[in-house]
Write a protein that holds these residues in place. Structure first.
Motif, PDB file in Angstrom:
ATOM      1  N   PHE A   1       0.840  -1.200   0.000  1.00  0.00           N
ATOM      2  CA  PHE A   1       0.000   0.000   0.000  1.00  0.00           C
ATOM      3  C   PHE A   1       0.880   1.256   0.000  1.00  0.00           C
ATOM      4  O   PHE A   1       0.589   2.228  -0.716  1.00  0.00           O
ATOM      5  N   ASP A   2       1.971   1.230   0.764  1.00  0.00           N
ATOM      6  CA  ASP A   2       2.891   2.372   0.771  1.00  0.00           C
ATOM      7  C   ASP A   2       3.488   2.588  -0.633  1.00  0.00           C
ATOM      8  O   ASP A   2       3.645   3.736  -1.089  1.00  0.00           O
ATOM      9  N   GLU A   3       3.818   1.496  -1.318  1.00  0.00           N
ATOM     10  CA  GLU A   3       4.352   1.617  -2.679  1.00  0.00           C
ATOM     11  C   GLU A   3       3.309   2.191  -3.627  1.00  0.00           C
ATOM     12  O   GLU A   3       3.609   3.036  -4.466  1.00  0.00           O
ATOM     13  N   LEU A   4       2.061   1.750  -3.486  1.00  0.00           N
ATOM     14  CA  LEU A   4       0.983   2.303  -4.323  1.00  0.00           C
ATOM     15  C   LEU A   4       0.816   3.791  -4.050  1.00  0.00           C
ATOM     16  O   LEU A   4       0.630   4.589  -4.986  1.00  0.00           O
ATOM     17  N   ILE A   5       0.883   4.175  -2.777  1.00  0.00           N
ATOM     18  CA  ILE A   5       0.774   5.593  -2.425  1.00  0.00           C
ATOM     19  C   ILE A   5       1.918   6.372  -3.080  1.00  0.00           C
ATOM     20  O   ILE A   5       1.726   7.459  -3.641  1.00  0.00           O
ATOM     21  N   ARG A   6       3.125   5.805  -3.044  1.00  0.00           N
ATOM     22  CA  ARG A   6       4.280   6.471  -3.672  1.00  0.00           C
ATOM     23  C   ARG A   6       4.049   6.660  -5.167  1.00  0.00           C
ATOM     24  O   ARG A   6       4.248   7.754  -5.712  1.00  0.00           O
ATOM     25  N   GLN A   7       3.560   5.580  -5.810  1.00  0.00           N
ATOM     26  CA  GLN A   7       3.350   5.655  -7.256  1.00  0.00           C
ATOM     27  C   GLN A   7       2.275   6.679  -7.604  1.00  0.00           C
ATOM     28  O   GLN A   7       2.421   7.444  -8.558  1.00  0.00           O
ATOM     29  N   ILE A   8       1.204   6.726  -6.809  1.00  0.00           N
ATOM     30  CA  ILE A   8       0.112   7.662  -7.090  1.00  0.00           C
ATOM     31  C   ILE A   8       0.546   9.092  -6.774  1.00  0.00           C
ATOM     32  O   ILE A   8       0.182  10.040  -7.475  1.00  0.00           O
ATOM     33  N   THR A   9       1.349   9.277  -5.731  1.00  0.00           N
ATOM     34  CA  THR A   9       1.798  10.615  -5.345  1.00  0.00           C
ATOM     35  C   THR A   9       2.656  11.239  -6.435  1.00  0.00           C
ATOM     36  O   THR A   9       2.611  12.462  -6.638  1.00  0.00           O
ATOM     37  N   ILE A  10       3.413  10.445  -7.159  1.00  0.00           N
ATOM     38  CA  ILE A  10       4.242  10.965  -8.247  1.00  0.00           C
ATOM     39  C   ILE A  10       3.361  11.585  -9.321  1.00  0.00           C
ATOM     40  O   ILE A  10       3.641  12.665  -9.833  1.00  0.00           O
ATOM     41  N   ASN A  11       2.243  10.921  -9.632  1.00  0.00           N
ATOM     42  CA  ASN A  11       1.324  11.438 -10.654  1.00  0.00           C
ATOM     43  C   ASN A  11       0.490  12.598 -10.130  1.00  0.00           C
ATOM     44  O   ASN A  11       0.267  13.572 -10.839  1.00  0.00           O
ATOM     45  N   CYS A  12       0.000  12.491  -8.874  1.00  0.00           N
ATOM     46  CA  CYS A  12      -0.868  13.543  -8.313  1.00  0.00           C
ATOM     47  C   CYS A  12      -0.630  13.600  -6.815  1.00  0.00           C
ATOM     48  O   CYS A  12      -1.033  12.704  -6.071  1.00  0.00           O
ATOM     49  N   ALA A  13      -0.009  14.663  -6.346  1.00  0.00           N
ATOM     50  CA  ALA A  13       0.359  14.803  -4.937  1.00  0.00           C
ATOM     51  C   ALA A  13      -0.875  14.833  -4.035  1.00  0.00           C
ATOM     52  O   ALA A  13      -0.868  14.281  -2.936  1.00  0.00           O
ATOM     53  N   GLU A  14      -1.957  15.450  -4.495  1.00  0.00           N
ATOM     54  CA  GLU A  14      -3.171  15.549  -3.682  1.00  0.00           C
ATOM     55  C   GLU A  14      -3.781  14.165  -3.435  1.00  0.00           C
ATOM     56  O   GLU A  14      -4.213  13.849  -2.328  1.00  0.00           O
ATOM     57  N   ARG A  15      -3.820  13.334  -4.480  1.00  0.00           N
ATOM     58  CA  ARG A  15      -4.328  11.961  -4.313  1.00  0.00           C
ATOM     59  C   ARG A  15      -3.440  11.191  -3.345  1.00  0.00           C
ATOM     60  O   ARG A  15      -3.925  10.421  -2.513  1.00  0.00           O
ATOM     61  N   GLY A  16      -2.150  11.377  -3.449  1.00  0.00           N
ATOM     62  CA  GLY A  16      -1.200  10.691  -2.565  1.00  0.00           C
ATOM     63  C   GLY A  16      -1.417  11.083  -1.109  1.00  0.00           C
ATOM     64  O   GLY A  16      -1.435  10.228  -0.216  1.00  0.00           O
ATOM     65  N   LEU A  17      -1.609  12.402  -0.880  1.00  0.00           N
ATOM     66  CA  LEU A  17      -1.857  12.861   0.497  1.00  0.00           C
ATOM     67  C   LEU A  17      -3.177  12.320   1.027  1.00  0.00           C
ATOM     68  O   LEU A  17      -3.283  11.940   2.195  1.00  0.00           O
ATOM     69  N   LEU A  18      -4.185  12.270   0.159  1.00  0.00           N
ATOM     70  CA  LEU A  18      -5.476  11.716   0.584  1.00  0.00           C
ATOM     71  C   LEU A  18      -5.337  10.241   0.927  1.00  0.00           C
ATOM     72  O   LEU A  18      -5.872   9.773   1.953  1.00  0.00           O
ATOM     73  N   LEU A  19      -4.584   9.521   0.128  1.00  0.00           N
ATOM     74  CA  LEU A  19      -4.368   8.091   0.431  1.00  0.00           C
ATOM     75  C   LEU A  19      -3.563   7.912   1.719  1.00  0.00           C
ATOM     76  O   LEU A  19      -3.806   6.967   2.483  1.00  0.00           O
ATOM     77  N   VAL A  20      -2.618   8.797   2.001  1.00  0.00           N
ATOM     78  CA  VAL A  20      -1.866   8.730   3.260  1.00  0.00           C
ATOM     79  C   VAL A  20      -2.810   8.934   4.432  1.00  0.00           C
ATOM     80  O   VAL A  20      -2.728   8.219   5.445  1.00  0.00           O
ATOM     81  N   ARG A  21      -3.750   9.893   4.294  1.00  0.00           N
ATOM     82  CA  ARG A  21      -4.739  10.106   5.363  1.00  0.00           C
ATOM     83  C   ARG A  21      -5.616   8.872   5.553  1.00  0.00           C
ATOM     84  O   ARG A  21      -5.897   8.456   6.682  1.00  0.00           O
ATOM     85  N   VAL A  22      -6.048   8.266   4.440  1.00  0.00           N
ATOM     86  CA  VAL A  22      -6.869   7.047   4.512  1.00  0.00           C
ATOM     87  C   VAL A  22      -6.080   5.932   5.198  1.00  0.00           C
ATOM     88  O   VAL A  22      -6.600   5.238   6.083  1.00  0.00           O
ATOM     89  N   ARG A  23      -4.796   5.766   4.798  1.00  0.00           N
ATOM     90  CA  ARG A  23      -3.947   4.732   5.414  1.00  0.00           C
ATOM     91  C   ARG A  23      -3.803   4.949   6.918  1.00  0.00           C
ATOM     92  O   ARG A  23      -3.967   4.021   7.718  1.00  0.00           O
ATOM     93  N   ASP A  24      -3.536   6.191   7.318  1.00  0.00           N
ATOM     94  CA  ASP A  24      -3.367   6.492   8.738  1.00  0.00           C
ATOM     95  C   ASP A  24      -4.661   6.255   9.519  1.00  0.00           C
ATOM     96  O   ASP A  24      -4.651   5.741  10.639  1.00  0.00           O
ATOM     97  N   GLU A  25      -5.785   6.634   8.917  1.00  0.00           N
ATOM     98  CA  GLU A  25      -7.075   6.411   9.580  1.00  0.00           C
ATOM     99  C   GLU A  25      -7.356   4.916   9.741  1.00  0.00           C
ATOM    100  O   GLU A  25      -7.816   4.459  10.790  1.00  0.00           O
ATOM    101  N   ILE A  26      -7.045   4.146   8.725  1.00  0.00           N
ATOM    102  CA  ILE A  26      -7.245   2.695   8.806  1.00  0.00           C
ATOM    103  C   ILE A  26      -6.361   2.101   9.898  1.00  0.00           C
ATOM    104  O   ILE A  26      -6.801   1.252  10.680  1.00  0.00           O
ATOM    105  N   ARG A  27      -5.109   2.567   9.968  1.00  0.00           N
ATOM    106  CA  ARG A  27      -4.208   2.064  11.015  1.00  0.00           C
ATOM    107  C   ARG A  27      -4.733   2.408  12.405  1.00  0.00           C
ATOM    108  O   ARG A  27      -4.664   1.580  13.320  1.00  0.00           O
ATOM    109  N   GLN A  28      -5.242   3.626  12.571  1.00  0.00           N
ATOM    110  CA  GLN A  28      -5.803   4.020  13.881  1.00  0.00           C
ATOM    111  C   GLN A  28      -7.022   3.174  14.220  1.00  0.00           C
ATOM    112  O   GLN A  28      -7.199   2.748  15.365  1.00  0.00           O
TER     113      GLN A  28
END
Length: 183
Positions: free
Chosen positions: A54-81
């Motif tokens: 999932f971290d690798e997917l976030i990295r790949q998506i962030t390269i194309n669109c930083a906003e999508r990457g940040l949103l996915l990081v928030r989703v990942r962090d929320e899921i972990r919590q």
């Protein structure tokens, strides 16, 4: 660190292609088999590998669109919590269940001890009842014997007095008939 060697991996800034995603999926499947991750249930190995993927997917998506990457990081962090909250809840429920089981076991032991104590007390009381009943029977038998003895004594005394009365009557009649004869 792997086999006491430090490995450093640099993050690529080139956008991911379709082949990169397919390669990532193949690598994930291979690592799951190599590390013998369980397919179902809670498996820390599987969880770690999916988090890396999932971290690798976030990295790949962030390269194309930083906003999508940040949103996915928030989703990942929320899921972990959320998962952490569930784990905490699970652990506290296990502890609660263990406490309740121990309390139930203690109550069971207490009740078994109370039952044994009451059974012993019942046996003691039964022995007391038998002893008292035996004493009552002895007293009734002694009373019956004493009453029979008193009745026999009374009967003898009555017979003695009847005989004495009869003798006195006969003497009185002789005396009276003897006095009538003299006149």
């Amino acid at each position: 660190m792997e086999k006491q060697q430090l490995w450093i991996q640099c993050v690529s800034s080139t956008p991911a292609k379709r082949e990169d995603v397919i390669l990532l999926q193949e690598n994930l499947d291979k690592k799951l088999q190599q590390r013998q991750a369980r397919e179902t249930g809670i498996c820390p190995i599987r969880e770690e590998l999916y988090a890396q993927c999932f971290d690798e997917l976030i990295r790949q998506i962030t390269i194309n669109c930083a906003e999508r990457g940040l949103l996915l990081v928030r989703v990942r962090d929320e899921i972990r919590q959320t998962i952490q909250a569930y784990q905490t809840l699970y652990e506290s429920s296990i502890a609660f269940g263990m406490r309740k089981a121990l309390q139930a076991e203690q109550r069971k032991t207490d009740y078994n001890n109370k039952i044994k104590q009451l059974e012993t007390e019942c046996q003691d009381l039964s022995k007391q009842v038998e002893k008292i009943e035996s004493t009552i029977e002895d007293m009734q038998r002694q009373d019956q014997e004493q009453q029979e003895h008193e009745e026999a004594k009374h009967k003898d005394q009555v017979n003695f007095l009847k005989n004495a009365n009869k003798v006195y009557k006969e003497e009185l009649e002789k005396f009276l008939t003897g006095a009538n004869v003299k006149k």
